[in-house]
Design an enzyme around this catalytic site. Structure first.
Site, PDB file in Angstrom:
ATOM      1  CB  SER A   1      44.373  42.319  47.570  1.00 23.82           C
ATOM      2  OG  SER A   1      44.533  42.132  46.170  1.00 23.82           O
TER       3      SER A   1
ATOM      4  CG  ASP B   1      38.806  51.740  40.666  1.00 16.87           C
ATOM      5  OD1 ASP B   1      39.339  50.860  39.953  1.00 16.87           O
ATOM      6  OD2 ASP B   1      38.658  51.612  41.887  1.00 16.87           O
TER       7      ASP B   1
ATOM      8  CG  HIS C   1      39.212  47.862  42.495  1.00 14.24           C
ATOM      9  ND1 HIS C   1      39.448  49.158  42.907  1.00 14.24           N
ATOM     10  CD2 HIS C   1      39.979  47.061  43.273  1.00 14.24           C
ATOM     11  CE1 HIS C   1      40.313  49.136  43.916  1.00 14.24           C
ATOM     12  NE2 HIS C   1      40.657  47.879  44.149  1.00 14.24           N
TER      13      HIS C   1
END
Length: 256
Positions: free
Chosen positions: A14, A187, A190
């Site tokens: 992902s 953030d 990530h």
């Protein structure tokens, strides 16, 4: 396909994978380390969970491909672990289904080739406070927790033990740094360059210690077109050339 044909390393997962070329990410570091040794192929899809991965697994990894990957690094779990929404929408996958999905992914990848090597990455931790500050306008109320990441991380590791494939416990690895909450994320979810360095070091540890017939550690693999050449740069003696085929500008990071 351009030649010569190199070993293929596929990064499948992902957003932790898709964004691995950002901000000195772990995918870009691997690409640099394996320059002239292996092709790093990115197959990352932001927002995906293990369900979506299964839907396209045969398309991304066809069993009849002429060339099969030498190494596949897989990451799914962070989105699966997001709390369920009352509407039924969203990426949440119940834990038991996630376990079965990861097992099916592993079975398929192992069937590609007798020489294909697999490494699963478990869900890394998150910084819940940072997510609220950076992503609340885009994603609304926080539906992730570090605890759910731990649960899905442990489930992934258990599947890998059962399936006898290599796994990296990212949930624990990142938290080995005392300042992990401050430096490992862009953030809250990530990975920053510092977080990515931890991932690379863990991958290198697996590749160095794996008792595979052919080592996939970057220092063990042959360099493409490594022979001496009269066209190499001239050395300080002004009489001979310097073979620069094995120069790597990331060695100072001491991945080993």
């Amino acid at each position: 396909m351009v030649g010569p044909v190199r070993p293929q390393f596929v990064l499948f997962g992902s957003s932790i994978v898709q964004l691995s070329y950002n901000d000195e990410g772990w995918g870009s570091i691997l690409t640099n380390l394996y320059a002239r040794k292996a092709d790093i192929i990115l197959r990352g899809y932001c927002g995906w969970n293990s369900r979506r991965a299964l839907q396209v697994l045969d398309e991304i990894f066809p069993k009849d491909a002429i060339v099969q990957p030498s190494l596949i690094i897989v990451y799914f779990g962070g989105n699966d672990s997001i709390h369920a929404h009352p509407s039924g929408l969203g990426p949440h996958v119940p834990l038991q289904e996630y376990i079965e999905n990861m097992r099916k992914i592993c079975v398929h990848l192992k069937s590609l080739s007798k020489t294909a090597r697999i490494i699963f990455l478990s869900s890394p931790p998150i910084n819940e406070a940072q997510i609220r500050l950076t992503l609340s306008n885009q994603l609304g109320p926080l539906r992730r927790s570090n605890e759910s990441c731990r649960i899905y991380s442990e489930a992934c590791l258990k599947v890998c033990r059962e399936m006898k494939v290599k796994a990296i416990d990212l949930w624990s690895a990142l938290q080995q740094r005392d300042d992990w909450l401050d430096v490992c994320f862009t953030d809250g979810i990530h990975l920053s360059s510092e977080g990515s360095k931890i991932v690379v070091k863990e991958i290198m540890k697996v590749l160095r210690e794996a008792e595979w017939e052919t080592s996939l550690h970057w220092k063990s693999m042959p360099i493409e077109f490594a022979e001496d050449s009269p066209y190499d740069p001239i050395g300080v003696d002004e009489k001979s050339t310097v073979n620069v085929s094995n120069w790597n500008f990331q060695e100072d990071f001491q991945w080993d």
